[in-house]
Write an enzyme that holds these catalytic residues in place. Structure first.
Site, PDB file in Angstrom:
ATOM      1  N   ASN A  94      37.865  50.401  51.795  1.00 33.03           N
ATOM      2  CA  ASN A  94      37.141  51.685  51.736  1.00 33.03           C
ATOM      3  C   ASN A  94      37.479  52.550  52.943  1.00 33.03           C
ATOM      4  O   ASN A  94      37.702  52.050  54.054  1.00 33.03           O
ATOM      5  CB  ASN A  94      35.625  51.481  51.574  1.00 33.03           C
ATOM      6  CG  ASN A  94      34.984  50.598  52.609  1.00 33.03           C
ATOM      7  OD1 ASN A  94      35.568  49.639  53.075  1.00 33.03           O
ATOM      8  ND2 ASN A  94      33.756  50.920  52.982  1.00 33.03           N
ATOM      9  N   CYS A 125      33.598  53.780  40.582  1.00 36.63           N
ATOM     10  CA  CYS A 125      34.762  52.888  40.507  1.00 36.63           C
ATOM     11  C   CYS A 125      34.892  52.286  39.120  1.00 36.63           C
ATOM     12  O   CYS A 125      35.992  52.152  38.584  1.00 36.63           O
ATOM     13  CB  CYS A 125      34.664  51.790  41.563  1.00 36.63           C
ATOM     14  SG  CYS A 125      34.928  52.436  43.228  1.00 36.63           S
ATOM     15  N   GLU A 165      36.118  55.955  54.849  1.00 43.27           N
ATOM     16  CA  GLU A 165      35.009  56.918  54.948  1.00 43.27           C
ATOM     17  C   GLU A 165      35.439  58.190  55.674  1.00 43.27           C
ATOM     18  O   GLU A 165      36.538  58.283  56.229  1.00 43.27           O
ATOM     19  CB  GLU A 165      33.812  56.244  55.621  1.00 43.27           C
ATOM     20  CG  GLU A 165      33.315  55.072  54.782  1.00 43.27           C
ATOM     21  CD  GLU A 165      32.011  54.482  55.279  1.00 43.27           C
ATOM     22  OE1 GLU A 165      31.576  54.782  56.406  1.00 43.27           O
ATOM     23  OE2 GLU A 165      31.418  53.699  54.510  1.00 43.27           O
ATOM     24  N   GLU A 220      37.941  50.070  45.827  1.00 38.99           N
ATOM     25  CA  GLU A 220      38.539  49.891  44.494  1.00 38.99           C
ATOM     26  C   GLU A 220      39.366  51.102  44.098  1.00 38.99           C
ATOM     27  O   GLU A 220      40.478  50.985  43.582  1.00 38.99           O
ATOM     28  CB  GLU A 220      37.448  49.680  43.430  1.00 38.99           C
ATOM     29  CG  GLU A 220      36.601  48.448  43.610  1.00 38.99           C
ATOM     30  CD  GLU A 220      35.341  48.704  44.437  1.00 38.99           C
ATOM     31  OE1 GLU A 220      35.426  49.417  45.464  1.00 38.99           O
ATOM     32  OE2 GLU A 220      34.280  48.194  44.061  1.00 38.99           O
ATOM     33  N   CYS A 269      35.852  54.600  47.964  1.00 42.62           N
ATOM     34  CA  CYS A 269      35.635  53.152  47.863  1.00 42.62           C
ATOM     35  C   CYS A 269      36.973  52.390  47.877  1.00 42.62           C
ATOM     36  O   CYS A 269      38.026  52.940  47.528  1.00 42.62           O
ATOM     37  CB  CYS A 269      34.939  52.815  46.550  1.00 42.62           C
ATOM     38  SG  CYS A 269      33.252  53.396  46.423  1.00 42.62           S
ATOM     39  N   CYS A 280      30.907  50.059  42.297  1.00 43.28           N
ATOM     40  CA  CYS A 280      29.936  51.128  42.044  1.00 43.28           C
ATOM     41  C   CYS A 280      30.269  51.839  40.722  1.00 43.28           C
ATOM     42  O   CYS A 280      31.337  51.626  40.140  1.00 43.28           O
ATOM     43  CB  CYS A 280      29.936  52.129  43.202  1.00 43.28           C
ATOM     44  SG  CYS A 280      31.301  53.304  43.148  1.00 43.28           S
TER      45      CYS A 280
HETATM   46  N1  THU Z   1      31.950  50.901  48.628  1.00 43.44           N
HETATM   47  C1  THU Z   1      33.121  50.430  48.117  1.00 43.44           C
HETATM   48  O1  THU Z   1      34.160  50.451  48.782  1.00 43.44           O
HETATM   49  N2  THU Z   1      33.099  49.930  46.860  1.00 43.44           N
HETATM   50  C2  THU Z   1      31.992  49.879  46.063  1.00 43.44           C
HETATM   51  O2  THU Z   1      32.098  49.550  44.898  1.00 43.44           O
HETATM   52  C3  THU Z   1      30.684  50.173  46.638  1.00 43.44           C
HETATM   53  C4  THU Z   1      30.697  50.912  47.922  1.00 43.44           C
HETATM   54  C5  THU Z   1      31.983  51.492  49.979  1.00 43.44           C
HETATM   55  C6  THU Z   1      31.771  52.985  49.992  1.00 43.44           C
HETATM   56  C7  THU Z   1      31.234  53.195  51.383  1.00 43.44           C
HETATM   57  O3  THU Z   1      32.333  53.320  52.270  1.00 43.44           O
HETATM   58  C8  THU Z   1      30.498  51.904  51.694  1.00 43.44           C
HETATM   59  O4  THU Z   1      30.977  50.938  50.770  1.00 43.44           O
HETATM   60  C9  THU Z   1      28.972  52.021  51.586  1.00 43.44           C
HETATM   61  O5  THU Z   1      28.608  52.543  50.368  1.00 43.44           O
END
Ligand code: THU
Length: 159
Positions: A61, A114, A63, A74, A72, A111
């Site tokens: 991920n 994704c 940010e 994925e 994310c 999520c």
């Molecule tokens: N996140 C993912 O990388 N994948 C997911 O399916 C759920 C959330 C990340 C996004 C963000 O950087 C952090 O987790 C908190 O939500």
């Protein structure tokens, strides 16, 4: 009339129950998780995708100070995969997420956004992508297709 939907998934008890390919995907997802750029949530996620040509593509991920601009693990991984291997099918996708310094965790499912993005590539390749989501400790849930995690999904057939 009330109706019910059934989804199926497999609960894999531990790392040792995985086959060699799955173990490699678990290891790669866990390793790439260390590259997560998550200074805001401190939630680190790693993803590994197995292609039909045997290659494994990984991502984490990413940010951003403008929060919604982040992505994310994925989607970082599957978008890069689709951009670089547009005609190679994705067979399996492994995801491991947990707070940065956690030693133990529970399996974190992809999520909603994704799931929708993974569905797009399943539809494109006309073949399911096996989804695995795992804890750091090796507790793993597996579905045969993202459709099991996204009932009543919207796809191009409605357009
Ligand atoms: N996140 C993912 O990388 N994948 C997911 O399916 C759920 C959330 C990340 C996004 C963000 O950087 C952090 O987790 C908190 O939500």
């Amino acid at each position: 009339m009330e109706k019910e939907l059934k989804i199926s998934f497999e609960a894999i008890r531990n790392y040792d129950s995985l086959d060699d390919t799955e173990k490699k995907l678990f290891d790669e997802a866990k390793k790439i998780r260390e590259n997560a750029y998550a200074p805001y949530s401190h939630f680190h996620v790693g993803c590994a995708v197995l292609l039909e040509n045997g290659e494994i593509i990984t991502g984490s991920n990413q940010e951003n100070a403008a929060y919604p601009s982040g992505l994310c693990a994925e989607r970082t991984t599957i978008f890069w995969t689709a951009a670089n291997f547009p005609n190679v099918k994705m067979k399996k996708l492994f995801v491991i997420g947990a707070p940065k310094d956690a030693l133990s965790s529970t399996p974190i499912p992809p999520c909603g956004s994704c799931r929708q993005s993974i569905l797009e590539y399943e539809a494109k390749q006309q073949e399911g992508i096996e989804i695995y989501f795992a804890s750091l400790d090796g507790e793993i849930f597996k579905t045969k297709s993202i459709r099991d995690l996204l009932p009543f999904s919207f796809d191009s057939s409605y357009l």
